[in-house]
Design an enzyme around this catalytic site. Sequence first.
Site, PDB file in Angstrom:
ATOM      1  N   LYS A 136      18.924  37.332  51.174  1.00 46.07           N
ATOM      2  CA  LYS A 136      19.782  37.441  49.994  1.00 46.07           C
ATOM      3  C   LYS A 136      19.110  36.766  48.809  1.00 46.07           C
ATOM      4  O   LYS A 136      18.526  35.697  48.942  1.00 46.07           O
ATOM      5  CB  LYS A 136      21.126  36.774  50.281  1.00 46.07           C
ATOM      6  CG  LYS A 136      22.054  36.688  49.092  1.00 46.07           C
ATOM      7  CD  LYS A 136      23.449  36.236  49.484  1.00 46.07           C
ATOM      8  CE  LYS A 136      23.550  34.748  49.613  1.00 46.07           C
ATOM      9  NZ  LYS A 136      24.959  34.280  49.655  1.00 46.07           N
ATOM     10  N   SER A 162      17.058  53.209  41.884  1.00 44.00           N
ATOM     11  CA  SER A 162      16.626  52.059  42.658  1.00 44.00           C
ATOM     12  C   SER A 162      16.847  50.761  41.896  1.00 44.00           C
ATOM     13  O   SER A 162      17.470  50.734  40.840  1.00 44.00           O
ATOM     14  CB  SER A 162      15.163  52.169  43.078  1.00 44.00           C
ATOM     15  OG  SER A 162      14.341  52.164  41.935  1.00 44.00           O
ATOM     16  N   THR A 213      21.264  50.736  47.214  1.00 41.00           N
ATOM     17  CA  THR A 213      20.085  51.391  46.661  1.00 41.00           C
ATOM     18  C   THR A 213      18.891  50.881  47.453  1.00 41.00           C
ATOM     19  O   THR A 213      19.044  50.437  48.588  1.00 41.00           O
ATOM     20  CB  THR A 213      19.965  51.137  45.135  1.00 41.00           C
ATOM     21  OG1 THR A 213      18.913  51.945  44.605  1.00 41.00           O
ATOM     22  CG2 THR A 213      19.759  49.688  44.791  1.00 41.00           C
ATOM     23  N   TYR A 214      17.708  50.941  46.874  1.00 39.07           N
ATOM     24  CA  TYR A 214      16.519  50.429  47.548  1.00 39.07           C
ATOM     25  C   TYR A 214      15.661  49.685  46.533  1.00 39.07           C
ATOM     26  O   TYR A 214      15.804  49.856  45.328  1.00 39.07           O
ATOM     27  CB  TYR A 214      15.727  51.558  48.217  1.00 39.07           C
ATOM     28  CG  TYR A 214      15.239  52.612  47.252  1.00 39.07           C
ATOM     29  CD1 TYR A 214      13.969  52.527  46.681  1.00 39.07           C
ATOM     30  CD2 TYR A 214      16.052  53.674  46.885  1.00 39.07           C
ATOM     31  CE1 TYR A 214      13.528  53.482  45.779  1.00 39.07           C
ATOM     32  CE2 TYR A 214      15.617  54.633  45.986  1.00 39.07           C
ATOM     33  CZ  TYR A 214      14.352  54.528  45.439  1.00 39.07           C
ATOM     34  OH  TYR A 214      13.922  55.468  44.541  1.00 39.07           O
ATOM     35  N   GLY A 255      18.390  54.258  37.190  1.00 39.33           N
ATOM     36  CA  GLY A 255      19.135  55.472  37.497  1.00 39.33           C
ATOM     37  C   GLY A 255      20.633  55.234  37.442  1.00 39.33           C
ATOM     38  O   GLY A 255      21.133  54.503  36.587  1.00 39.33           O
ATOM     39  N   ALA A 256      21.353  55.843  38.378  1.00 39.86           N
ATOM     40  CA  ALA A 256      22.814  55.747  38.391  1.00 39.86           C
ATOM     41  C   ALA A 256      23.299  54.302  38.481  1.00 39.86           C
ATOM     42  O   ALA A 256      24.362  53.959  37.954  1.00 39.86           O
ATOM     43  CB  ALA A 256      23.379  56.564  39.547  1.00 39.86           C
ATOM     44  N   ALA A 257      22.518  53.432  39.122  1.00 34.51           N
ATOM     45  CA  ALA A 257      22.903  52.019  39.236  1.00 34.51           C
ATOM     46  C   ALA A 257      23.037  51.358  37.868  1.00 34.51           C
ATOM     47  O   ALA A 257      23.779  50.383  37.713  1.00 34.51           O
ATOM     48  CB  ALA A 257      21.892  51.262  40.090  1.00 34.51           C
TER      49      ALA A 257
END
Length: 116
Positions: free
Chosen positions: A9, A25, A57-58, A73-75
């Site tokens: 984390k 990502s 995501t990655y 992107g969408a994030a």
Amino acid sequence: MQITVMKGKIHRATVTDADLNYEGSLTVDMDLVDAAGMRVYEKVSVVNINNGARFETYIIEGKRGSGEICLNGAAARLGMKGDKIIVITYAQVEENELPIDYIPKVVHVDENNRKR
């Protein structure tokens, strides 16, 4: 029986940028990736402390020592520059093979995303 446990984390990282037009990502400073025992292209859960958004995501490689944490992107719709986030990875392990004293790698960062 397999169980899913937290592997690593990055706690309270500050989003440094959000790029809606990128493919997708999360860009993360490689110093933080390594410290948390994470890997490039590994699936991560992201929790936005400011707005409560949670998404998966990655990781993609960010410049070492840059403190970069960029939502791509969408994030990028789920956070903005300055937001505090938590980035979490998990592992599936056989329950009977997990040491009783297992401790995941937790990286606490300052306001510039430097390890404390």
